[in-house]
Design an enzyme around this catalytic site. Sequence first.
Site, PDB file in Angstrom:
ATOM      1  N   ASP A   1       0.816  -1.216   0.000  1.00 19.52           N
ATOM      2  CA  ASP A   1       0.000   0.000   0.000  1.00 19.52           C
ATOM      3  C   ASP A   1       0.852   1.268   0.000  1.00 19.52           C
ATOM      4  O   ASP A   1       0.337   2.377   0.146  1.00 19.52           O
ATOM      5  CB  ASP A   1      -0.962   0.010   1.192  1.00 19.52           C
ATOM      6  CG  ASP A   1      -0.235   0.054   2.540  1.00 19.52           C
ATOM      7  OD1 ASP A   1       1.018  -0.061   2.540  1.00 19.52           O
ATOM      8  OD2 ASP A   1      -0.909   0.170   3.577  1.00 19.52           O
TER       9      ASP A   1
ATOM     10  N   ARG B   1       3.063   2.182   2.195  1.00 21.31           N
ATOM     11  CA  ARG B   1       3.406   2.675   3.536  1.00 21.31           C
ATOM     12  C   ARG B   1       3.654   1.470   4.430  1.00 21.31           C
ATOM     13  O   ARG B   1       3.182   0.376   4.147  1.00 21.31           O
ATOM     14  CB  ARG B   1       2.299   3.570   4.075  1.00 21.31           C
ATOM     15  CG  ARG B   1       0.956   2.886   4.180  1.00 21.31           C
ATOM     16  CD  ARG B   1      -0.156   3.875   4.536  1.00 21.31           C
ATOM     17  NE  ARG B   1      -0.388   4.811   3.445  1.00 21.31           N
ATOM     18  CZ  ARG B   1      -0.767   6.072   3.629  1.00 21.31           C
ATOM     19  NH1 ARG B   1      -0.898   6.556   4.864  1.00 21.31           N
ATOM     20  NH2 ARG B   1      -1.001   6.861   2.606  1.00 21.31           N
TER      21      ARG B   1
ATOM     22  N   SER C   1       4.401  12.676   9.738  1.00 23.23           N
ATOM     23  CA  SER C   1       2.989  12.924   9.404  1.00 23.23           C
ATOM     24  C   SER C   1       2.048  12.419  10.493  1.00 23.23           C
ATOM     25  O   SER C   1       0.841  12.655  10.425  1.00 23.23           O
ATOM     26  CB  SER C   1       2.639  12.241   8.081  1.00 23.23           C
ATOM     27  OG  SER C   1       2.751  10.826   8.221  1.00 23.23           O
TER      28      SER C   1
ATOM     29  N   THR D   1       2.216   5.251  10.213  1.00 19.13           N
ATOM     30  CA  THR D   1       2.921   4.471   9.183  1.00 19.13           C
ATOM     31  C   THR D   1       4.069   5.312   8.635  1.00 19.13           C
ATOM     32  O   THR D   1       4.103   6.535   8.815  1.00 19.13           O
ATOM     33  CB  THR D   1       1.999   4.082   8.010  1.00 19.13           C
ATOM     34  OG1 THR D   1       1.484   5.284   7.416  1.00 19.13           O
ATOM     35  CG2 THR D   1       0.857   3.191   8.473  1.00 19.13           C
TER      36      THR D   1
ATOM     37  N   HIS E   1      41.795 -23.841 -16.735  1.00 16.49           N
ATOM     38  CA  HIS E   1      41.947 -25.274 -16.981  1.00 16.49           C
ATOM     39  C   HIS E   1      40.627 -25.838 -17.505  1.00 16.49           C
ATOM     40  O   HIS E   1      39.559 -25.513 -16.989  1.00 16.49           O
ATOM     41  CB  HIS E   1      42.332 -25.984 -15.674  1.00 16.49           C
ATOM     42  CG  HIS E   1      42.374 -27.480 -15.774  1.00 16.49           C
ATOM     43  ND1 HIS E   1      41.481 -28.301 -15.102  1.00 16.49           N
ATOM     44  CD2 HIS E   1      43.189 -28.313 -16.467  1.00 16.49           C
ATOM     45  CE1 HIS E   1      41.766 -29.565 -15.365  1.00 16.49           C
ATOM     46  NE2 HIS E   1      42.790 -29.597 -16.194  1.00 16.49           N
TER      47      HIS E   1
ATOM     48  N   HIS F   1      36.001 -33.264 -22.706  1.00 20.07           N
ATOM     49  CA  HIS F   1      36.982 -33.914 -21.843  1.00 20.07           C
ATOM     50  C   HIS F   1      37.013 -35.389 -22.218  1.00 20.07           C
ATOM     51  O   HIS F   1      36.093 -36.137 -21.896  1.00 20.07           O
ATOM     52  CB  HIS F   1      36.602 -33.729 -20.373  1.00 20.07           C
ATOM     53  CG  HIS F   1      37.751 -33.943 -19.438  1.00 20.07           C
ATOM     54  ND1 HIS F   1      37.606 -34.211 -18.107  1.00 20.07           N
ATOM     55  CD2 HIS F   1      39.091 -33.914 -19.651  1.00 20.07           C
ATOM     56  CE1 HIS F   1      38.795 -34.347 -17.544  1.00 20.07           C
ATOM     57  NE2 HIS F   1      39.704 -34.166 -18.464  1.00 20.07           N
TER      58      HIS F   1
ATOM     59  N   ARG G   1      53.499 -23.986 -17.196  1.00 24.78           N
ATOM     60  CA  ARG G   1      52.053 -24.064 -16.955  1.00 24.78           C
ATOM     61  C   ARG G   1      51.806 -25.170 -15.940  1.00 24.78           C
ATOM     62  O   ARG G   1      52.334 -26.277 -16.067  1.00 24.78           O
ATOM     63  CB  ARG G   1      51.303 -24.365 -18.251  1.00 24.78           C
ATOM     64  CG  ARG G   1      49.798 -24.564 -18.062  1.00 24.78           C
ATOM     65  CD  ARG G   1      49.093 -24.771 -19.410  1.00 24.78           C
ATOM     66  NE  ARG G   1      47.692 -25.089 -19.226  1.00 24.78           N
ATOM     67  CZ  ARG G   1      47.203 -26.317 -19.086  1.00 24.78           C
ATOM     68  NH1 ARG G   1      48.034 -27.367 -19.112  1.00 24.78           N
ATOM     69  NH2 ARG G   1      45.913 -26.524 -18.928  1.00 24.78           N
TER      70      ARG G   1
ATOM     71  N   ILE H   1      19.393 -14.069  12.612  1.00 21.27           N
ATOM     72  CA  ILE H   1      20.247 -12.907  12.394  1.00 21.27           C
ATOM     73  C   ILE H   1      21.684 -13.365  12.585  1.00 21.27           C
ATOM     74  O   ILE H   1      21.980 -14.159  13.476  1.00 21.27           O
ATOM     75  CB  ILE H   1      19.891 -11.775  13.376  1.00 21.27           C
ATOM     76  CG1 ILE H   1      18.475 -11.246  13.064  1.00 21.27           C
ATOM     77  CG2 ILE H   1      20.902 -10.641  13.309  1.00 21.27           C
ATOM     78  CD1 ILE H   1      17.973 -10.228  14.044  1.00 21.27           C
TER      79      ILE H   1
ATOM     80  N   ASN I   1      23.962 -11.534  17.141  1.00 23.27           N
ATOM     81  CA  ASN I   1      22.701 -11.009  16.597  1.00 23.27           C
ATOM     82  C   ASN I   1      22.787  -9.583  16.053  1.00 23.27           C
ATOM     83  O   ASN I   1      21.956  -8.738  16.355  1.00 23.27           O
ATOM     84  CB  ASN I   1      21.601 -11.049  17.667  1.00 23.27           C
ATOM     85  CG  ASN I   1      21.037 -12.449  17.842  1.00 23.27           C
ATOM     86  OD1 ASN I   1      21.259 -13.322  17.005  1.00 23.27           O
ATOM     87  ND2 ASN I   1      20.323 -12.670  18.927  1.00 23.27           N
TER      88      ASN I   1
ATOM     89  N   ASP J   1      29.550 -16.186   9.677  1.00 25.01           N
ATOM     90  CA  ASP J   1      28.457 -16.211  10.654  1.00 25.01           C
ATOM     91  C   ASP J   1      28.785 -17.294  11.676  1.00 25.01           C
ATOM     92  O   ASP J   1      28.772 -18.488  11.356  1.00 25.01           O
ATOM     93  CB  ASP J   1      27.139 -16.510   9.930  1.00 25.01           C
ATOM     94  CG  ASP J   1      25.954 -16.585  10.882  1.00 25.01           C
ATOM     95  OD1 ASP J   1      26.081 -16.117  12.028  1.00 25.01           O
ATOM     96  OD2 ASP J   1      24.904 -17.126  10.473  1.00 25.01           O
TER      97      ASP J   1
END
Length: 772
Positions: free
Chosen positions: A158, A160, A192, A196, A312, A357, A559, A660, A686, A715
């Site tokens: 909407d 908002r 405002s 929201t 490669h 290959h 190489r 988190i 967290n 983490d």
Amino acid sequence: MASLLQGLSASPGSGLPINQDLLLMQKGMLMRKVRSKSWKKLRYYRLQDDGMTVWHARQAGGRAKPSFSISDVETVRGGHESELLRNLAEEFPLEQGFTIVFHGRRSNLDLVANSVEEAQVWMQGLQLLVDFVTNMDQQERLDQWLSDWFQRGDKNQDGRMSFGEVQRLLHLMNVEMDQEHAFQLFQTADTSQSGTLEGEEFVEFYKSLTKRAEVQELFENFSSDGQKLTLLEFVDFLQEEQKEGERASDLALELIDRHEPSDSGKLRHVLSLDGFLSYLCSKDGDIFNPTCLPIYQDMTQPLNHYFINSSHNTYLVGDQLCGQSSVEGYIRALKRGCRCVEVDIWDGPNGEPVVYHGHTLTSRIPFKDVVAAIAQYAFQTSDYPVILSLENHCSWEQQEMIAHHLTEILGEQLLSTTLDGQLPTQLPSPEELRRKILVKGKKLRTLEEDLEEEEEEPEESELEGEQEAELELEAQFESEPQELSPRSKDKKKKVKAILCPALSALVVYLKAVSFYSFAHSREHYRFYEISSFSEAKAKSLIKESGNEFVQHNTWQLSRVYPGGLRTDSSNYNPQEFWNAGCQMVAMNMQTAGLEMDLCDGLFRQNAGCGYVLKPDFLRDAQSSFHPERPISPSKAQTLLIQVISGQQLPKVDDSKEGSIVDPLVRVEIFGVRPDTARQETSYVENNGFNPYWGQTLCFRVLVPELALLRFVVKDYDWKSRNDFVGQYTLPWNCMQQGYRHIHLLSKDGISLHPASIFVHICIREGIEGVES
């Protein structure tokens, strides 16, 4: 805060004008998604109102789900450029097909529209959006990032966001916050008083979330009034902390002009806190030294004086046994700056050689398609020479076809004789070989013989005798690497395949020869001959004869390729081979991970051109350097890294809405063995949004010229292995001192903007008493 489409269709100055293609894409179209000859399904594709994401459904009005983001798209190609769509040309006109190419290693998306006109709508519209996103500046990218989050948080669409939606969004954004504090920030932003947040109110809410106390403290340390940095104060900061030296005065003026948001501030040559933060978060405040971004090295030295970005089994986009062979492997490798690609060629049907290959279930592609792709993409990223490492398993007749295709398709790009027609005394330089394609492979005669006056063509029987005396196809010495000795060669079963003179003649500076010993090479080989080493053989030589290997690589190319047991297309650590001066360390580029991070890190410098000048001690024929036992040189340095904070770290698993991250930072040094080390911070519980560490790590490095730094965010998980969040790798010599941001990349090397970590870098000469 406008969506991308609003920016595209608004008044002049807000982006691009209203575009009919984009409006049609918003309405949606039914197209056929193609994965193979047998998998072709109708899907309804629609560009979302945000202008940044495309969703798809089984039919118009059906349940839709995200397909891709515009920021994930690298380019859009016509149907004639897709090998899959070309194979379906009898079923679908190529003009109705197109391919969406993604950044990183994500598979391409092939689509067929219902008409040529509809295909053009999507091709033109998508490319328009891709170009627009690519050219966004720092602020525009941040605005778009915020717009994306607003769209995700606004569940009922909407326009908002309620406090409940904001709470859910905070979890999505990796923010753990006390509900009362969050509500207080929400109310402050809700000017405002509607209960929201609308667009601009959400931006203010975001700004209150992202206040950087550590940056404000740093700013106030140099600001006399805490409100601004005068020109002299900013110069002091650049000299004392950023180590910018004599150029600090001129640089300060440039940076104020670039980053100060207020016109009055620019006129008065002062920098506000917002301008200071903009500078620190920009490329100017990046850890990677901008002087290393363009071509900054001497490109006029012989080829063997450079590390060369090498691939490669380039044709594989999967594993080594059952994976798909595709020209896409060559396109991706060349576009990421690779300068040496491998072509494994076998006899194919209808007299046309194929690439795959050998002796595996990998798919096959026509050799001429590979050459056409190389011709098209060889110099899109870099003008410096491309090397085709041919692994030739073909009959005489099909070798003639190989030579024909190379000559006809590559044309002027193909180097088929020495640059001036004279016998050289050393390999040419990358600069001399600009926009040239070189063939590496077996050769019937020496370069000296090739350059002699026109002589009578040798009889075929003479060629065969010569072949038996010196030729073993590259496949043989690569599958059974250089454990040979001159004596054991006689006991080895001979390969009777005859090398076609037309193909042999195309090998100029890169004649492939088997390696027996360093003494044998010095006595019998020439500078334009090159040996390939399996990783096991190369490791053994480094351990047993490291200095000899270094000296060998000062006059001849080497190489190194992954061992045959790496059927999953995994990679080795390339660093130990670079330490010995090996120029072409071939990588399975389709496989992401630490090893490819190192490769990308080394070749990130020098405009990503695929050539990096080796340190002087790896170019000196009399070098005493031993990669396993480096003597502490005068250039030894101590590195102090203060890991300060993180910003907008992404979630590891988007499916876990409530989870988190608990981030920690690991700093890894790769170089000669005594320099290899890693340390990490503690984890922050967290908080992936703005974690603070404030911890200092210390390293000592004997050979900084060979060192790479890798910053990894993980983490923390006490139950299992820590999950990867992001990384960034760069050469030691390209690192800037002072307060710097490290902008994180994904496993595939794609930007995770705006995710970053904020650090302070200090380099001191000599070794200090630290343990690393």
